[in-house]
Write a protein that holds these residues in place. Structure first.
Motif, PDB file in Angstrom:
ATOM      1  N   TRP A  26      -7.351  -8.856  -1.550  1.00 16.75           N
ATOM      2  CA  TRP A  26      -8.204  -7.773  -1.872  1.00 16.75           C
ATOM      3  C   TRP A  26      -7.646  -6.593  -1.747  1.00 16.75           C
ATOM      4  O   TRP A  26      -7.404  -5.199  -1.814  1.00 16.75           O
ATOM      5  N   SER A  71       0.988  -1.057   0.155  1.00 20.57           N
ATOM      6  CA  SER A  71       0.198   0.052   0.062  1.00 20.57           C
ATOM      7  C   SER A  71       0.954   1.120  -0.241  1.00 20.57           C
ATOM      8  O   SER A  71       2.625   1.099   0.753  1.00 20.57           O
ATOM      9  N   ARG A  81     -13.363   3.397   1.127  1.00 17.18           N
ATOM     10  CA  ARG A  81     -12.141   3.947   0.493  1.00 17.18           C
ATOM     11  C   ARG A  81     -12.648   5.602   0.704  1.00 17.18           C
ATOM     12  O   ARG A  81     -12.109   6.274   1.211  1.00 17.18           O
ATOM     13  N   GLN A  82     -13.905   5.497   0.801  1.00 15.50           N
ATOM     14  CA  GLN A  82     -15.345   6.594   0.316  1.00 15.50           C
ATOM     15  C   GLN A  82     -15.231   7.972   1.854  1.00 15.50           C
ATOM     16  O   GLN A  82     -14.773   8.610   2.476  1.00 15.50           O
ATOM     17  N   GLU A 121     -11.978   8.516   2.831  1.00 16.33           N
ATOM     18  CA  GLU A 121     -11.477  10.170   2.596  1.00 16.33           C
ATOM     19  C   GLU A 121     -12.028  10.824   2.546  1.00 16.33           C
ATOM     20  O   GLU A 121     -11.728  11.806   3.037  1.00 16.33           O
ATOM     21  N   VAL A 145      -7.056   3.145   4.959  1.00 16.30           N
ATOM     22  CA  VAL A 145      -8.538   1.867   4.950  1.00 16.30           C
ATOM     23  C   VAL A 145      -6.966   0.696   5.281  1.00 16.30           C
ATOM     24  O   VAL A 145      -6.356   0.643   4.973  1.00 16.30           O
ATOM     25  N   GLU A 169     -15.377  -7.443  -3.191  1.00 11.08           N
ATOM     26  CA  GLU A 169     -14.046  -6.632  -3.288  1.00 11.08           C
ATOM     27  C   GLU A 169     -14.463  -5.049  -3.612  1.00 11.08           C
ATOM     28  O   GLU A 169     -14.012  -4.332  -3.305  1.00 11.08           O
ATOM     29  N   GLU A 170     -15.612  -4.882  -4.289  1.00  5.87           N
ATOM     30  CA  GLU A 170     -15.946  -3.248  -5.247  1.00  5.87           C
ATOM     31  C   GLU A 170     -16.364  -2.642  -3.744  1.00  5.87           C
ATOM     32  O   GLU A 170     -16.334  -1.841  -4.087  1.00  5.87           O
ATOM     33  N   ASP A 171     -16.643  -3.069  -3.136  1.00  3.76           N
ATOM     34  CA  ASP A 171     -17.559  -2.708  -1.383  1.00  3.76           C
ATOM     35  C   ASP A 171     -16.028  -2.020  -1.297  1.00  3.76           C
ATOM     36  O   ASP A 171     -16.694  -1.346   0.199  1.00  3.76           O
ATOM     37  N   ILE A 172     -15.294  -2.412  -0.762  1.00  3.55           N
ATOM     38  CA  ILE A 172     -13.816  -1.692  -0.661  1.00  3.55           C
ATOM     39  C   ILE A 172     -14.078  -0.420  -0.651  1.00  3.55           C
ATOM     40  O   ILE A 172     -13.445   0.653  -0.416  1.00  3.55           O
ATOM     41  N   ASN A 173     -14.599   0.250  -2.414  1.00  2.00           N
ATOM     42  CA  ASN A 173     -14.287   0.943  -2.258  1.00  2.00           C
ATOM     43  C   ASN A 173     -15.003   1.902  -1.382  1.00  2.00           C
ATOM     44  O   ASN A 173     -14.969   3.701  -1.356  1.00  2.00           O
ATOM     45  N   ILE A 174     -15.987   1.699  -0.801  1.00  2.00           N
ATOM     46  CA  ILE A 174     -16.999   2.189  -0.342  1.00  2.00           C
ATOM     47  C   ILE A 174     -16.413   2.479   0.991  1.00  2.00           C
ATOM     48  O   ILE A 174     -16.862   4.094   2.262  1.00  2.00           O
TER      49      ILE A 174
END
Ligand SMILES: Cc1cc2nc3c(=O)[nH]c(=O)nc-3n(C[C@H](O)[C@H](O)[C@H](O)COP(=O)(O)OP(=O)(O)OC[C@H]3O[C@@H](n4cnc5c(N)ncnc54)[C@H](O)[C@@H]3O)c2cc1C
Ligand SMILES: Nc1ncnc2c1ncn2[C@@H]1O[C@H](COP(=O)(O)O)[C@@H](O)[C@H]1O
Lengths: 318, 255
Positions: A238, A189, A216-217, A220, A226, A209-214
């Motif tokens: 992931w 990282s 990250r959001q 931020e 994260v 895996e895409e849920d990690i974006n939330i």
């Protein structure tokens, strides 16, 4: 000969060990010896960091593993008979330490998080037991007293460029039956979660895996990083390993930690003990994380996350 | 066809340890389990046997009660077990465990590969594997996430280190310690449990072994770690989530 020895495969870790070694050595007026790979200005930096003697390990052939040095260092230690030998607890370092301890027939405190000398001279070392449920205080009756020390347990020794020390080089060891045939560097990282003010931790409660974006959001929004539990980095891959928090990962001490779909097993909770405010979102009201949290939302992430982000946007004006 | 030994430890399930006042640990209601990552060690041995033939032996040193763990291990696909059980083997220190296991392997079990877990669930010392390899005088490859045995009797292992992966190769015999990600341990079914009771267990008495040396590390005291937290709970409704965010603001952790 009495003395405190350290061994680290990296310079930053050698300097951390020198902080402990310097303290222990000054109590009894003995010398500090640093065993480090011969790279760049390692020797000078270790001397500035408090080492009196530097033992340089010549660069190994590409296909040789660090373990090739074990017989050489064991022979050195048998000859010199140091009091204490501290080793940086990297993967290779822990392996190295255990095998060296076997050769020297002495005790080794693994993943030692604190150590001090008692009035009678006994070195008392602390390590975790039962996944982090308990702290075990141990002492070692044989010489040398050995411990592996996890990265970042101690601050690096400050540099005093006025110091001097002796430098010697060890000859290359013979090759071993274990040959390194490839080295692959993995993603790391870019951010350092151990320094973060806020850590948003992703657990296996994340559906995909895409849920990690939330996560990250969310990170931020509150200016954080994260992190994750071990299954996320190791089983699911992931996120990179260096973001794993806990017994086998890193310790974090941010002001705020938010666990998303983290069950809160002791091995993970051990890594967040020093957090100021612990929060959790989990759909299971009996999840152990709620016992370890200051504030917990009982609910499904899919339902809670959009609301949480909306409320945080309002609150922070972002 | 490799003869494989999987080392496994029967440990206190830490989830049952209660914390008493003043840092005391209460073990009165504990249950036991196979050390978590030893399930991966057994699984890996059984998978390799599936590919190459050979045999899988599990090896345990522990208190007599660990016989239960031996049966559990056998239900996971090993065909025989060696069990050194003695009340004094309850709290072995890493150097003692490695000495006992080493003696048993050298004197009684022909082998090509020894598999240990990355670390035990109770001590997590990550020492017994490497110490045992030294004791046996064989190479050690630790923190392995992928393992292959080649046609030529050489082993190829991916070990995880800080910067990434080190791919190493060595001739058998070798000892490896495995990470949990190497496989997904099977969950034994009723039939597995039944057949496990019929599999041979070689029991080894303490008296049959050379005297076990003193522990190299002595525990001076153990105290429970503390986690005093507020444990305030919120529901998932919009109002409650807003109240949660308000609480974060009050605590000064968001701005
Ligand atoms: C020796 C050893 C060392 C270990 N070291 C570490 C370590 O360093 N770090 C670490 O993290 N673990 C470590 N572990 C593993 C640890 O014991 C746990 O298995 C792990 O922390 C569990 O991760 P998790 O909480 O992500 O997953 P799980 O335990 O599977 O928990 C998932 C949680 O998500 C919740 N959930 C599911 N779906 C939803 C949803 N839609 N909305 C809300 N909540 C949901 C569930 O209720 C559950 O509580 C170690 C284990 C051992 C034996
Ligand atoms: N008493 C034991 N009997 C058999 N194997 C053991 C025992 N203790 C440890 N091991 C093995 O050594 C590994 C590492 O243990 P440890 O050094 O305690 O972290 C475990 O995962 C087991 O594979």
């Amino acid at each position: 000969m009495p003395g405190v020895w350290i061994f680290a495969e990296r310079n930053d870790l050698a300097l951390e060990l020198l902080t402990v070694a310097g303290g222990l050595a000054s109590q009894t007026g003995v010398k500090v010896t640093a065993i480090v790979p011969d790279q760049g200005d390692q020797a000078d930096r270790c001397i500035a960091g408090g080492a009196d003697e530097i033992v340089l390990l010549s660069p190994l052939g590409e296909d040789m593993s660090l373990a090739a040095w074990i017989p050489v260092i064991a022979a050195e230690a048998k000859g010199a008979d140091p009091d204490i030998l501290l080793i940086a607890a990297t993967a290779r370092g822990k392996d190295f330490a255990a095998r060296l301890a076997a050769r020297l027939d002495t005790g080794l405190c693994s993943n030692c998080t604190a150590l001090h000398r008692e009035g009678d001279g006994t070195i008392v070392m602390e390590r975790l037991a039962y996944g982090g449920t308990a702290v075990d205080r141990v002492s070692c009756s044989t010489r040398p007293v050995m411990a592996t020390i996890p990265p970042r347990t101690f601050a690096p020794a400050p540099a005093d460029t006025g110091r001097s020390g002796e430098i010697r080089k060890l000859p290359l060891p013979p090759s071993t039956p274990v040959r390194v045939i490839a080295r692959k560097t993995k993603d790391r990282s870019s951010q350092d979660i151990t320094e973060a003010k806020t850590v948003i931790c992703v657990g296996r409660g994340m559906e995909k895996e895409e849920d990690i974006n939330i996560a990250r959001q969310l990170a931020e929004l509150v200016g954080g990083e994260v992190g994750c539990t071990r299954p996320i980095s190791e089983e699911l891959h992931w996120l990179p390993d260096d973001l794993c928090i806990g017994l086998s990962g890193v310790q974090v001490k941010p002001d705020l930690y938010v666990g998303l779909g983290v069950s809160g097993q002791i091995q993970h909770v051990t890594g967040i003990r020093g957090v100021r405010v612990i929060c959790a979102v989990n759909k299971d009201e009996n999840a152990p994380i709620f016992q370890a949290a200051d504030l917990g939302i009982i609910g499904d992430l899919r339902e809670v996350m959009p609301r949480l982000i909306e409320e945080l946007k309002k609150a922070t004006g972002r | 066809m490799p003869n494989i030994i999987a080392c496994c430890k029967w440990v206190i399930d830490e989830a049952y340890i209660r914390k008493g006042p003043a840092g005391a640990l209460d073990f009165s209601t504990v249950d036991y389990k196979i050390s978590d990552y030893d399930r991966n060690a057994i699984e890996e041995a059984v998978c390799l046997k599936g590919l190459h033939g050979g045999s899988v032996t599990v090896l345990t040193a522990g208190a007599p009660e660990a016989a239960k763990g031996v049966k559990d291990a056998l239900s996971r696909g090993a065909e025989q077990a060696f069990f050194a059980g003695d009340p004094s083997f309850n709290q072995l220190e890493s150097s003692q465990t490695a000495a006992i296991l080493g003696e048993i392997i050298r004197s009684r079990i022909p082998y090509d590969l020894v598999i240990c877990g990355e670390g035990s669930s109770d001590q997590y010392a990550q020492q017994v594997g490497p110490r045992l390899a030294e004791n046996l005088g064989i190479p050690c490859i630790s923190y392995v996430q992928k393992l292959t045995i080649g046609e030529d009797g050489r082993i190829l292992a991916e070990r995880r280190v800080e910067e990434g992966v080190e791919v190493v190769e060595a001739p058998l015999p070798v000892l490896v310690t495995v990470l949990p990600e190497i496989n997904t341990p099977r969950i034994p079914g009723v039939r597995d449990t039944l057949t496990a009771s019929k599999k041979p267990v070689v029991a080894i008495k303490k008296e049959e072994l050379p005297p076990v040396g003193a522990a190299r590390l002595q525990t001076m005291g153990m105290t429970a770690t503390r986690m005093e937290r507020n444990c305030e709970k919120f529901a998932a409704t919009p109002e409650e989530v807003a109240r949660f965010v308000g609480a974060l603001q009050k605590l000064g952790v968001i701005s």
